[in-house]
Design an enzyme around this catalytic site. Structure first.
Site, PDB file in Angstrom:
ATOM      1  N   GLU A 209      36.529  -3.624  82.983  1.00  0.00           N
ATOM      2  CA  GLU A 209      35.798  -4.488  82.138  1.00  0.00           C
ATOM      3  C   GLU A 209      35.225  -5.638  83.028  1.00  0.00           C
ATOM      4  O   GLU A 209      35.875  -6.545  83.348  1.00  0.00           O
ATOM      5  CB  GLU A 209      36.972  -4.894  81.164  1.00  0.00           C
ATOM      6  CG  GLU A 209      37.572  -3.906  80.453  1.00  0.00           C
ATOM      7  CD  GLU A 209      36.747  -3.372  79.203  1.00  0.00           C
ATOM      8  OE1 GLU A 209      35.766  -3.947  78.663  1.00  0.00           O
ATOM      9  OE2 GLU A 209      36.781  -2.102  78.841  1.00  0.00           O
ATOM     10  N   CYS A 243      33.544 -13.390  78.252  1.00  0.00           N
ATOM     11  CA  CYS A 243      32.911 -12.443  78.999  1.00  0.00           C
ATOM     12  C   CYS A 243      31.686 -12.087  77.816  1.00  0.00           C
ATOM     13  O   CYS A 243      30.430 -11.721  78.353  1.00  0.00           O
ATOM     14  CB  CYS A 243      33.677 -11.048  79.212  1.00  0.00           C
ATOM     15  SG  CYS A 243      34.645 -10.657  77.906  1.00  0.00           S
TER      16      CYS A 243
HETATM   17  P1  NAD Z   1      37.787 -12.401  89.042  1.00  0.00           P
HETATM   18  O1  NAD Z   1      37.016 -11.189  89.368  1.00  0.00           O
HETATM   19  O2  NAD Z   1      37.478 -13.515  90.161  1.00  0.00           O
HETATM   20  O3  NAD Z   1      39.411 -12.162  88.779  1.00  0.00           O
HETATM   21  C1  NAD Z   1      39.849 -11.176  88.006  1.00  0.00           C
HETATM   22  C2  NAD Z   1      41.360 -10.660  88.528  1.00  0.00           C
HETATM   23  O4  NAD Z   1      40.844 -10.202  89.867  1.00  0.00           O
HETATM   24  C3  NAD Z   1      42.165 -11.914  88.874  1.00  0.00           C
HETATM   25  O5  NAD Z   1      43.467 -11.175  88.475  1.00  0.00           O
HETATM   26  C4  NAD Z   1      42.076 -12.320  90.342  1.00  0.00           C
HETATM   27  O6  NAD Z   1      43.474 -12.612  90.983  1.00  0.00           O
HETATM   28  C5  NAD Z   1      41.945 -10.919  90.955  1.00  0.00           C
HETATM   29  N1  NAD Z   1      40.974 -10.867  92.239  1.00  0.00           N
HETATM   30  C6  NAD Z   1      40.085 -11.840  92.747  1.00  0.00           C
HETATM   31  N2  NAD Z   1      39.675 -11.578  93.593  1.00  0.00           N
HETATM   32  C7  NAD Z   1      39.955 -10.398  94.029  1.00  0.00           C
HETATM   33  C8  NAD Z   1      39.956  -9.497  95.352  1.00  0.00           C
HETATM   34  N3  NAD Z   1      38.973  -9.980  96.292  1.00  0.00           N
HETATM   35  N4  NAD Z   1      40.494  -8.521  95.351  1.00  0.00           N
HETATM   36  C9  NAD Z   1      41.459  -7.882  94.375  1.00  0.00           C
HETATM   37  N5  NAD Z   1      41.666  -8.702  93.394  1.00  0.00           N
HETATM   38  C10 NAD Z   1      40.980  -9.851  93.116  1.00  0.00           C
HETATM   39  O7  NAD Z   1      37.412 -12.773  87.647  1.00  0.00           O
HETATM   40  P2  NAD Z   1      37.641 -14.189  86.433  1.00  0.00           P
HETATM   41  O8  NAD Z   1      37.033 -15.277  87.380  1.00  0.00           O
HETATM   42  O9  NAD Z   1      39.122 -14.062  86.600  1.00  0.00           O
HETATM   43  O10 NAD Z   1      37.077 -13.851  85.337  1.00  0.00           O
HETATM   44  C11 NAD Z   1      35.465 -14.026  85.215  1.00  0.00           C
HETATM   45  C12 NAD Z   1      34.879 -12.687  84.827  1.00  0.00           C
HETATM   46  O11 NAD Z   1      35.571 -11.714  84.122  1.00  0.00           O
HETATM   47  C13 NAD Z   1      33.694 -12.902  84.302  1.00  0.00           C
HETATM   48  O12 NAD Z   1      32.528 -12.130  85.090  1.00  0.00           O
HETATM   49  C14 NAD Z   1      33.694 -12.322  82.894  1.00  0.00           C
HETATM   50  O13 NAD Z   1      32.521 -11.825  82.393  1.00  0.00           O
HETATM   51  C15 NAD Z   1      34.606 -11.286  83.035  1.00  0.00           C
HETATM   52  N6  NAD Z   1      35.367 -10.833  81.997  1.00  0.00           N
HETATM   53  C16 NAD Z   1      35.130  -9.521  81.365  1.00  0.00           C
HETATM   54  C17 NAD Z   1      35.675  -9.317  80.323  1.00  0.00           C
HETATM   55  C18 NAD Z   1      35.460  -8.059  79.720  1.00  0.00           C
HETATM   56  O14 NAD Z   1      36.341  -7.601  78.686  1.00  0.00           O
HETATM   57  N7  NAD Z   1      34.333  -7.255  80.104  1.00  0.00           N
HETATM   58  C19 NAD Z   1      36.781 -10.223  79.949  1.00  0.00           C
HETATM   59  C20 NAD Z   1      36.925 -11.225  80.469  1.00  0.00           C
HETATM   60  C21 NAD Z   1      36.137 -11.768  81.671  1.00  0.00           C
END
Ligand code: NAD
Length: 455
Positions: A209, A243
């Protein structure tokens, strides 16, 4: 935490079929609902501490969605879990065919910070309903909610069934190194690629997602006042850290000025004359996010907002006019309270611009023309969206939520979450009281008849 040991214990629990009886799953979902209720004040306080979310927003966009998802699963689980009879072709005469939803085993859910509660717990509901054990990794950027989720989960499940692993990249990386049986990841497209690469090593199926730049088109024939209010709501809820928020507006030139006037009035109506002092207005998650967003304020002419408060990590709802695709604000998903407005004359310009970029997670169209509504849905690929509204498709248990292309893979919500976390096992039950000789290569007439049947 010893992650391999935790996953090992969950695997044993799963193999002992402890998560399989439907009655047990239903009981656990009820226990989860009770636990969320008991912890509701702590959850509201945690969301307030991490994001300065008002009780109204915290309930309508977080806790309420969790209750709704649990209620929906409790009501429909027996039906979803039943084997489904399907037709059997004539070539298989005498047999019966059915599909049995089967849990994968140990599921891993990795959640982001923007709706830190519901984006962790809503997938969990479906994963448990489907009969999996779950390791849940909330976002480290919302530490109070992460803590509160630990307490809720510990109240409703033994760790062999559901466990929370707190932490950031290291915790996530350690979890991804282990073999799990299904991964649902919500977060950025960049990390989505990392997750999918890690999953590929174990051939673990994934739902991703992700995000992207979601367009919002305002046609000249739209109800502009209503469009402005619904766009302001969709963009500035959670201070744009959604998102599926409209990333930018594409408005038809002849109504742009009128639309901007309505938008100004709508922002004032929803957030007051001084949004930065409004206790109902959400703040940004971190200093890094604040600085990134504040830099966008120079990318166009500010027509609404523009005020900032670095101590509170807040930026007022801001609308930028005179922005074009070369501006930094138009390069990546904004994910904050800055709304650039682009202008178009002919809808083909919009098609061209949207089609030239990665497929968005959401798309919104404001128009009274049925023809245009149909054409936009047909012409443009996007995860999901609304006609004459924003965000609301996300809050329906009946619509699958997910992206397409770079905005995601797979979907969930309602029965889609149950099926996402279930393998669809095909079974053909053959009769034993007769055996058609035609199917065997020893049959002389067989091939001729089979050829006819298989045409
Ligand atoms: P992110 O990708 O930075 O982090 C998401 C999760 O991944 C967190 O739990 C984080 O600890 C983990 N993570 C971060 N870096 C990682 C790595 N290198 N390896 C493994 N895990 C890692 O995203 P965010 O900043 O928390 O959220 C924002 C993004 O999420 C935006 O792009 C938004 O559009 C998207 N989002 C999508 C939805 C959806 O339903 N499609 C919903 C909410 C947010």
């Amino acid at each position: 935490m010893d992650i391999p040991a935790l996953i090992g214990r969950q695997r044993v629990f799963f193999k002992e079929e402890r998560t399989r009886p439907l009655g047990e799953r239903l009981k656990r979902l009820q226990a989860l609902r009770e636990a969320v209720k008991r912890h509701e004040p702590a959850l509201l306080a945690a969301v307030q501490k991490d994001l300065h979310k008002s009780e109204f927003e915290a309930f309508t966009t977080e806790i309420g969605l969790v209750y709704k998802e649990i209620g929906h699963a409790l009501k429909h689980l027996r039906k979803w879990a039943k084997p489904k009879r399907v037709r059997t072709p004539l070539t298989h005469w005498g047999s019966k065919s059915y599909i049995v939803p089967e849990p994968y085993g140990v599921a891993l859910i990795i959640a982001p910070w923007n709706y830190p509660l519901q984006l962790a717990l809503v997938p969990l509901v479906g994963a448990v309903a489907a009969g999996n054990t779950v390791v849940l990794k909330p976002s480290e950027l919302a530490p109070h909610v992460s803590r509160a989720i630990c307490a809720v989960i510990a109240d409703a499940f033994e760790p062999e069934w559901v466990s929370v692993v707190e932490g950031g990249v290291e915790a996530s990386t350690a979890l991804l190194e282990e073999k799990t049986d299904y991964i649902l990841f919500t977060g950025s497209t960049h990390v989505g690629r990392i997750v999918m690469t890690a999953a590929a090593k174990h051939l673990t199926p994934v739902t991703l997602e992700l995000g992207g730049k979601s367009p919002c088109i305002v046609s000249g024939d739209a109800d502009l006042k209503l469009a402005a209010k619904r766009i302001a709501f969709g963009k500035f809820t959670n201070a744009g850290q959604t998102c599926v928020a409209p990333d930018y507006v594409y408005v038809q030139r002849e109504v742009k000025d009128a639309f901007l006037e309505h938008l100004t009035a709508a922002v004032k109506e929803l957030y007051g004359a001084d949004p930065l002092r409004n206790p109902g207005y959400t703040h940004l998650i971190s200093d890094r996010h604040y600085k990134r967003l504040a830099a966008f304020l120079n990318d166009g002419q500010v027509v609404i907002g523009g005020q900032t408060d670095s101590d509170q990590l807040a930026i007022a709802p801001t609308v930028l006019d005179h922005v074009d695709w070369s501006a930094p604000v138009m390069q990546d998903e904004i994910f904050g309270p800055v709304l650039p407005v682009l202008t178009y004359d002919r809808i083909e310009e919009v098609y061209e611009a949207v089609l030239a970029r990665p497929k968005p997670l959401a798309l919104y169209l404001f128009s009274s023309s049925r023809e245009l509504q149909q054409r936009v849905v047909e012409r443009l690929s996007f995860g999901g969206g609304c006609i004459n509204d924003t965000l609301m498709h996300f809050a329906s248990s009946y619509l699958p939520v997910g992206g397409v292309g770079e905005s995601g893979l797979g979907s969930y919500h309602g029965e889609n979450t149950f099926f996402t976390f279930s393998h669809q096992k095909s079974v053909l039950r053959q009769a034993t009281w007769f055996d058609i000789p035609l199917r065997y290569p020893t049959s002389k007439a067989g091939l001729k008849i089979i050829r006819r049947l298989m045409k």
